[in-house]
Design an enzyme around this catalytic site. Structure first.
Site, mmCIF file in Angstrom:
data_model
loop_
_atom_site.group_PDB
_atom_site.id
_atom_site.type_symbol
_atom_site.label_atom_id
_atom_site.label_comp_id
_atom_site.label_asym_id
_atom_site.label_seq_id
_atom_site.Cartn_x
_atom_site.Cartn_y
_atom_site.Cartn_z
ATOM 1 N N ILE A 45 0.816 -1.223 0.000
ATOM 2 C CA ILE A 45 0.000 0.000 0.000
ATOM 3 C C ILE A 45 0.846 1.269 0.000
ATOM 4 C CG2 ILE A 45 -2.064 -1.039 1.031
ATOM 5 C CD1 ILE A 45 -1.144 0.028 3.756
ATOM 6 N N VAL A 53 5.365 -0.612 2.536
ATOM 7 C CA VAL A 53 4.296 -0.716 3.538
ATOM 8 C C VAL A 53 3.236 -1.684 3.006
ATOM 9 C CG1 VAL A 53 2.568 0.531 4.899
ATOM 10 C CG2 VAL A 53 4.687 1.684 4.227
ATOM 11 N N ASP A 165 10.976 16.058 9.622
ATOM 12 C CA ASP A 165 10.677 15.632 8.248
ATOM 13 C C ASP A 165 9.202 15.869 7.916
ATOM 14 O OD1 ASP A 165 11.429 14.707 5.749
ATOM 15 O OD2 ASP A 165 11.206 12.583 6.259
#
Length: 328
Positions: A45, A53, A165
């Site tokens: 995904i 993932v 991030d």
């Protein structure tokens, strides 16, 4: 005595890996359990620099996102441990929650709650982004949610945490389009309560990186604010931070958008919004976004100030929609 100490002293990573089992905040999965949950890693995904993932399902039927790190370097190991440690400490509705992890036979796997809405980047730039275009009010709600999560890290967590991030792909959405910050592998804790910065090697994503942090290696909360400012420019303009398809003077979103927005010129607003926005709502967000990406960090607002402006802009846009009879 020195020889004995050399034999028994563990490295930071070994020590942290041992500590992980005592944090108790997240379930420890075996690799066998992970394979079963993901049906032998059947459905991908997502992809990233860290690895892939996969969609998983726990024995109780709960869906999860299983992030498998392929980075076997020391940096990869440290960022994995860092993420488990931080997500074991923090709990907030606008931060992704960690269900558990697997750390055996050099395998580094993180198990998160599954958020079916995908990432903000998917909605702005993915293959279906024009089909499922985000309205201005939805963009504002996502920005408010993300700012709440970041405000918690900066001001509600003890010790304070710098995310390091912030970007579109690190904002995930649930089925109601509520937003949560994710990916804490690069995050840093401000251990000293009165510390003004953390001196550290420069890490982050091109286009979102605070130029002051880049030049001084001094990471501060204002570094996150810069990245968040870039994110706001993306929501306004509907384009990525670095884009090499146009003219050279439009490659960098910050350098391209700032002069327009400072002049109150809204012709660069994402055309997919169709002009369906309150001008005052847009003006407020544009103004705080421009301040957030100032080169001088001291000139940038705090995330708490940004959150206040975003809430105000969101309310203005809701009133505009109600008065004009538009839907969200």
């Amino acid at each position: 005595m020195c020889r004995r100490r050399g034999r028994t002293e563990m490295s930071y990573t070994e020590r942290a890996a041992a500590d992980m089992r005592n944090w108790n905040a997240a379930k420890i999965f075996s690799y066998k359990e992970i394979k079963t949950a993901t049906n032998n890693f059947k459905e991908v995904i997502g992809h990233g620099s860290f690895g892939s993932v996969y969609l998983g399902k726990l024995p109780d039927g709960k869906l999860v996102a299983v992030k498998v790190r392929f980075d076997k370097t020391q940096l990869g190991a440290d960022s994995f441990i860092n993420e488990v440690r931080l997500l074991s400490l923090v709990r907030h509705q606008n931060l992704v929650s960690l269900e558990g992890f697997c750390h055996e036979s050099q395998r580094q796997i993180l198990v998160y709650e599954y958020l079916p809405g995908g990432s903000l980047a998917d909605h702005l730039y993915g293959p279906n982004s024009r089909k499922f275009s985000l309205s201005w009010v939805r963009r504002l709600k996502i920005a408010v949610d993300a700012a709440k999560g970041l405000d918690y890290l900066h001001n509600g967590s003890d010790p304070r945490i710098i995310h390091r991030d912030i970007k579109c792909s690190n904002i995930l959405l649930d089925k109601e389009m509520n937003a949560r910050l994710c990916d804490f592998g690069l995050s840093k804790q401000m251990i000293q309560p009165d510390a003004t910065h953390v001196t550290t090697v420069v890490k982050g994503t091109a286009g979102y990186l605070d130029p002051e942090y880049y030049s001084t290696q001094q990471l501060t909360e204002k570094s996150d604010v810069y990245s968040f400012g870039v994110l706001l420019l993306e929501l306004i303009c509907g384009r990525e931070p670095m884009n090499h398809s146009g003219t050279p003077d439009s490659f960098n979103l910050v350098l391209w958008a700032k002069p327009y927005l400072q002049a109150g010129a809204f012709e660069i607003v994402d055309e997919s919004l169709g002009g369906n926005f309150d001008v005052e709502s847009m003006r407020k967000v544009a103004k705080i976004a421009v301040r957030s990406v100032e080169r001088d960090a001291s000139q940038r607002p705090t995330i708490a100030q940004i959150l206040s402006v975003l809430k105000e802009s969101y309310s203005i846009q809701l009133s505009y929609l109600a008065a004009s009879g538009h839907v969200n």
